[in-house]
Design an enzyme around this catalytic site. Structure first.
Site, PDB file in Angstrom:
ATOM      1  N   ARG A  68      14.687 -30.426 -11.127  1.00  0.00           N
ATOM      2  CA  ARG A  68      15.867 -31.148 -11.637  1.00  0.00           C
ATOM      3  C   ARG A  68      15.803 -31.443 -13.128  1.00  0.00           C
ATOM      4  O   ARG A  68      16.511 -32.315 -13.627  1.00  0.00           O
ATOM      5  CB  ARG A  68      16.093 -32.452 -10.871  1.00  0.00           C
ATOM      6  N   LYS A  90      23.246 -25.525 -25.060  1.00  0.00           N
ATOM      7  CA  LYS A  90      23.888 -24.630 -24.095  1.00  0.00           C
ATOM      8  C   LYS A  90      22.850 -23.643 -23.593  1.00  0.00           C
ATOM      9  O   LYS A  90      22.196 -22.964 -24.382  1.00  0.00           O
ATOM     10  CB  LYS A  90      25.041 -23.863 -24.753  1.00  0.00           C
ATOM     11  N   GLU A 132      26.519 -15.242 -37.150  1.00  0.00           N
ATOM     12  CA  GLU A 132      26.639 -16.678 -36.838  1.00  0.00           C
ATOM     13  C   GLU A 132      26.475 -17.525 -38.109  1.00  0.00           C
ATOM     14  O   GLU A 132      27.027 -18.621 -38.207  1.00  0.00           O
ATOM     15  CB  GLU A 132      25.618 -17.097 -35.764  1.00  0.00           C
ATOM     16  N   LYS A 174      25.954 -27.201 -37.290  1.00  0.00           N
ATOM     17  CA  LYS A 174      26.074 -27.197 -35.833  1.00  0.00           C
ATOM     18  C   LYS A 174      25.662 -28.542 -35.251  1.00  0.00           C
ATOM     19  O   LYS A 174      26.310 -29.059 -34.334  1.00  0.00           O
ATOM     20  CB  LYS A 174      25.237 -26.067 -35.217  1.00  0.00           C
ATOM     21  N   GLU A 184      31.768 -30.122 -25.319  1.00  0.00           N
ATOM     22  CA  GLU A 184      32.922 -29.312 -25.675  1.00  0.00           C
ATOM     23  C   GLU A 184      34.204 -29.805 -25.013  1.00  0.00           C
ATOM     24  O   GLU A 184      34.966 -29.035 -24.422  1.00  0.00           O
ATOM     25  CB  GLU A 184      32.673 -27.834 -25.350  1.00  0.00           C
ATOM     26  N   ARG A 188      34.005 -29.285 -30.451  1.00  0.00           N
ATOM     27  CA  ARG A 188      32.904 -28.307 -30.429  1.00  0.00           C
ATOM     28  C   ARG A 188      33.406 -26.870 -30.339  1.00  0.00           C
ATOM     29  O   ARG A 188      32.719 -25.929 -30.748  1.00  0.00           O
ATOM     30  CB  ARG A 188      31.930 -28.603 -29.282  1.00  0.00           C
ATOM     31  N   ASN A 192      33.411 -21.570 -31.629  1.00  0.00           N
ATOM     32  CA  ASN A 192      33.795 -20.330 -30.955  1.00  0.00           C
ATOM     33  C   ASN A 192      34.660 -19.416 -31.807  1.00  0.00           C
ATOM     34  O   ASN A 192      35.209 -18.433 -31.301  1.00  0.00           O
ATOM     35  CB  ASN A 192      34.537 -20.647 -29.655  1.00  0.00           C
ATOM     36  N   HIS A 195      34.734 -15.699 -31.213  1.00  0.00           N
ATOM     37  CA  HIS A 195      34.047 -15.450 -29.946  1.00  0.00           C
ATOM     38  C   HIS A 195      34.962 -15.044 -28.795  1.00  0.00           C
ATOM     39  O   HIS A 195      34.476 -14.475 -27.821  1.00  0.00           O
ATOM     40  CB  HIS A 195      33.220 -16.673 -29.547  1.00  0.00           C
ATOM     41  N   HIS A 199      33.396 -11.965 -27.065  1.00  0.00           N
ATOM     42  CA  HIS A 199      32.975 -11.920 -25.657  1.00  0.00           C
ATOM     43  C   HIS A 199      33.704 -10.801 -24.907  1.00  0.00           C
ATOM     44  O   HIS A 199      33.127 -10.161 -24.033  1.00  0.00           O
ATOM     45  CB  HIS A 199      33.216 -13.271 -24.980  1.00  0.00           C
ATOM     46  N   HIS A 211      25.407  -9.277 -29.581  1.00  0.00           N
ATOM     47  CA  HIS A 211      26.268 -10.452 -29.696  1.00  0.00           C
ATOM     48  C   HIS A 211      26.720 -10.667 -31.148  1.00  0.00           C
ATOM     49  O   HIS A 211      27.906 -10.834 -31.424  1.00  0.00           O
ATOM     50  CB  HIS A 211      25.547 -11.697 -29.179  1.00  0.00           C
TER      51      HIS A 211
HETATM   52  N1  NAD Z   1      22.984 -21.093 -26.418  1.00  0.00           N
HETATM   53  C1  NAD Z   1      23.766 -20.869 -27.446  1.00  0.00           C
HETATM   54  O1  NAD Z   1      24.374 -21.786 -27.995  1.00  0.00           O
HETATM   55  C2  NAD Z   1      23.897 -19.479 -27.975  1.00  0.00           C
HETATM   56  C3  NAD Z   1      24.506 -19.254 -29.205  1.00  0.00           C
HETATM   57  C4  NAD Z   1      24.577 -17.949 -29.703  1.00  0.00           C
HETATM   58  C5  NAD Z   1      24.036 -16.916 -28.965  1.00  0.00           C
HETATM   59  N2  NAD Z   1      23.465 -17.162 -27.771  1.00  0.00           N
HETATM   60  C6  NAD Z   1      22.873 -16.076 -26.975  1.00  0.00           C
HETATM   61  O2  NAD Z   1      21.792 -15.516 -27.710  1.00  0.00           O
HETATM   62  C7  NAD Z   1      21.635 -14.148 -27.316  1.00  0.00           C
HETATM   63  C8  NAD Z   1      21.463 -13.294 -28.546  1.00  0.00           C
HETATM   64  O3  NAD Z   1      20.302 -13.715 -29.219  1.00  0.00           O
HETATM   65  P1  NAD Z   1      19.477 -12.712 -30.160  1.00  0.00           P
HETATM   66  O4  NAD Z   1      20.416 -12.042 -31.084  1.00  0.00           O
HETATM   67  O5  NAD Z   1      18.331 -13.467 -30.688  1.00  0.00           O
HETATM   68  O6  NAD Z   1      19.027 -11.558 -29.134  1.00  0.00           O
HETATM   69  P2  NAD Z   1      17.660 -11.334 -28.320  1.00  0.00           P
HETATM   70  O7  NAD Z   1      17.120 -12.601 -27.802  1.00  0.00           O
HETATM   71  O8  NAD Z   1      17.949 -10.247 -27.375  1.00  0.00           O
HETATM   72  O9  NAD Z   1      16.658 -10.821 -29.436  1.00  0.00           O
HETATM   73  C9  NAD Z   1      16.931  -9.596 -30.068  1.00  0.00           C
HETATM   74  C10 NAD Z   1      15.723  -8.644 -29.989  1.00  0.00           C
HETATM   75  O10 NAD Z   1      14.779  -9.044 -30.975  1.00  0.00           O
HETATM   76  C11 NAD Z   1      13.495  -9.220 -30.391  1.00  0.00           C
HETATM   77  N3  NAD Z   1      12.821 -10.250 -31.192  1.00  0.00           N
HETATM   78  C12 NAD Z   1      13.130 -11.564 -31.280  1.00  0.00           C
HETATM   79  N4  NAD Z   1      12.385 -12.159 -32.224  1.00  0.00           N
HETATM   80  C13 NAD Z   1      11.598 -11.189 -32.767  1.00  0.00           C
HETATM   81  C14 NAD Z   1      10.625 -11.185 -33.821  1.00  0.00           C
HETATM   82  N5  NAD Z   1      10.349 -12.270 -34.532  1.00  0.00           N
HETATM   83  N6  NAD Z   1      10.012 -10.004 -34.103  1.00  0.00           N
HETATM   84  C15 NAD Z   1      10.315  -8.874 -33.402  1.00  0.00           C
HETATM   85  N7  NAD Z   1      11.226  -8.824 -32.425  1.00  0.00           N
HETATM   86  C16 NAD Z   1      11.862  -9.972 -32.111  1.00  0.00           C
HETATM   87  C17 NAD Z   1      13.791  -9.557 -28.954  1.00  0.00           C
HETATM   88  O11 NAD Z   1      12.696  -9.282 -28.132  1.00  0.00           O
HETATM   89  C18 NAD Z   1      14.989  -8.657 -28.672  1.00  0.00           C
HETATM   90  O12 NAD Z   1      14.567  -7.343 -28.390  1.00  0.00           O
HETATM   91  C19 NAD Z   1      22.841 -13.797 -26.484  1.00  0.00           C
HETATM   92  O13 NAD Z   1      22.498 -13.777 -25.132  1.00  0.00           O
HETATM   93  C20 NAD Z   1      23.824 -14.925 -26.760  1.00  0.00           C
HETATM   94  O14 NAD Z   1      24.703 -15.167 -25.689  1.00  0.00           O
HETATM   95  C21 NAD Z   1      23.373 -18.420 -27.266  1.00  0.00           C
HETATM   96 ZN    ZN Z   2      27.682 -16.733 -30.786  1.00  0.00          ZN
END
Ligand code: NAD
Ligand code: ZN
Length: 312
Positions: A68, A90, A132, A174, A184, A188, A192, A195, A199, A211
């Site tokens: 939980r 999130k 972003e 942020k 949100e 908030r 987006n 987005h 999306h 993304h």
């Molecule tokens: N929670 C939120 O508020 C929020 C906001 C924006 C995006 N997101 C989510 O985040 C995700 C995208 O994140 P991302 O762009 O980081 O993608 P990701 O987590 O897939 O990372 C991208 C790639 O880089 C690699 N990697 C990460 N750090 C590294 C490093 N220091 N050295 C070498 N390789 C590295 C990872 O293994 C992966 O292959 C999506 O799923 C999106 O929906 C969430």
């Molecule tokens: Zn985003």
């Protein structure tokens, strides 16, 4: 990091899962939870999420539901996760038909972002993170936007000082938005911007488009929507497109994508109400709609015209 934690007297087993958006699933979550159970992890543990946004969302969601809820510490290692995903609470996994459809709000207990880790991030992943960053400036801070326009060189060279300034500013922006409206209920939703289209692009591409790349394309087209819908000056829309392009982000329509599919996918967005897609649109660089109603709904024809390149 695990070694340092052990040196400090903590037990720090390492759980690993395959990289990529295709791993952000209920199946991965279940497999990791079975591992936690096997390790005898109880509710006195904390989860440390080391990785990109996929890792942060996955580890955060597991922490939100394990016994939980146990604390999560975010240690983002991608630019996108440092500037955006790791902050705000999130967490979620994707369903085959749509992103982030099962999740929870679960604020991190702490967030540590060390730009030194970006040294190994592949170029395409690094560049996609700037979407972003540009979004943060575009919704809240025209001065930061101008600073970005003048700092493209050092940023792309991964100059630590430039990166720390940019990431720090994004986290401040942020943080302020999330503190005002954690769940949100209203404001908030400005986070987006870009987005709704992003999306839809991600879903229509079967999640093969990054993304950040989808957000860049989404902002370009949503800025064009904003020219009519909120009175965004066309010159501001052009500056946005230029900065994204200068940073190496995609700004044109991916030819492989079916327009009708993308338009249909905008209705499955979480913001969609009564079958009409909703958009968080700027009315100027750094300025969104005031008050709590920060999104507008538009009909499919308006979107189709802009995506088709028929509108200005
Ligand atoms: N929670 C939120 O508020 C929020 C906001 C924006 C995006 N997101 C989510 O985040 C995700 C995208 O994140 P991302 O762009 O980081 O993608 P990701 O987590 O897939 O990372 C991208 C790639 O880089 C690699 N990697 C990460 N750090 C590294 C490093 N220091 N050295 C070498 N390789 C590295 C990872 O293994 C992966 O292959 C999506 O799923 C999106 O929906 C969430
Ligand atoms: Zn985003």
């Amino acid at each position: 990091l695990a070694r340092r934690l052990r040196d400090g007297g903590a037990e720090a087993p390492l759980l690993i899962f395959p990289a990529g958006e295709s791993s952000k699933t209920r199946e991965t979550k279940s497999a990791l939870e079975d591992e936690l159970f096997g390790l005898g992890i109880d509710r006195h543990a904390a989860i440390v999420a080391v990785g990109g946004g996929v890792t942060g969302d996955m580890a955060g969601f597991i922490a939100a539901t394990w016994h939980r809820g146990i604390p999560v510490v975010q240690v983002p290692t991608s630019l996108l996760a440092m500037a955006d995903a790791a902050l705000g609470g999130k967490t979620a996994v994707d369903l085959p038909g749509g992103k982030n459809l099962v999740g929870a709000f679960h604020q991190p207990t702490a967030l540590y972002a060390d730009v030194a880790t970006l040294g190994t991030l592949p170029e395409a992943e690094f560049v996609s993170g700037f979407a972003e960053v540009v979004k943060s400036a575009g919704i809240r801070d025209a001065r930061f936007f101008s600073w970005l326009e003048g700092s493209v060189g050092p940023l792309l060279d991964r100059d630590p000082e430039a990166l720390e300034h940019a990431i720090g500013r994004c986290l401040e922006i942020k943080g302020r938005v999330v503190v005002r409206d954690e769940r949100e209920a209203g404001t908030r939703a400005i986070l987006n911007f870009g987005h709704t289209v992003a999306h839809a692009i991600e879903a229509a591409s079967g999640f093969t488009i990054r993304h950040g790349d989808a957000v860049a394309i989404g902002m370009v087209f949503e800025a064009r929507l904003a020219v009519d819908a909120t009175g965004l000056p066309p010159a501001h829309a052009r500056r946005l497109e230029r900065l994204l392009g200068d940073l190496g982000l995609p700004v044109t329509w991916p030819e492989s994508l079916d327009l009708d599919e993308v338009v249909a996918a905008t209705h499955r967005d979480k913001k969609s109400r009564h079958g009409r897609a909703r958009y968080a649109l700027p009315r100027g660089l750094g300025r969104m709609l005031p008050g709590d109603e920060v999104t507008v709904d538009l009909d499919d024809e308006t979107l189709r015209d802009v995506l088709d390149g028929r509108a200005k």
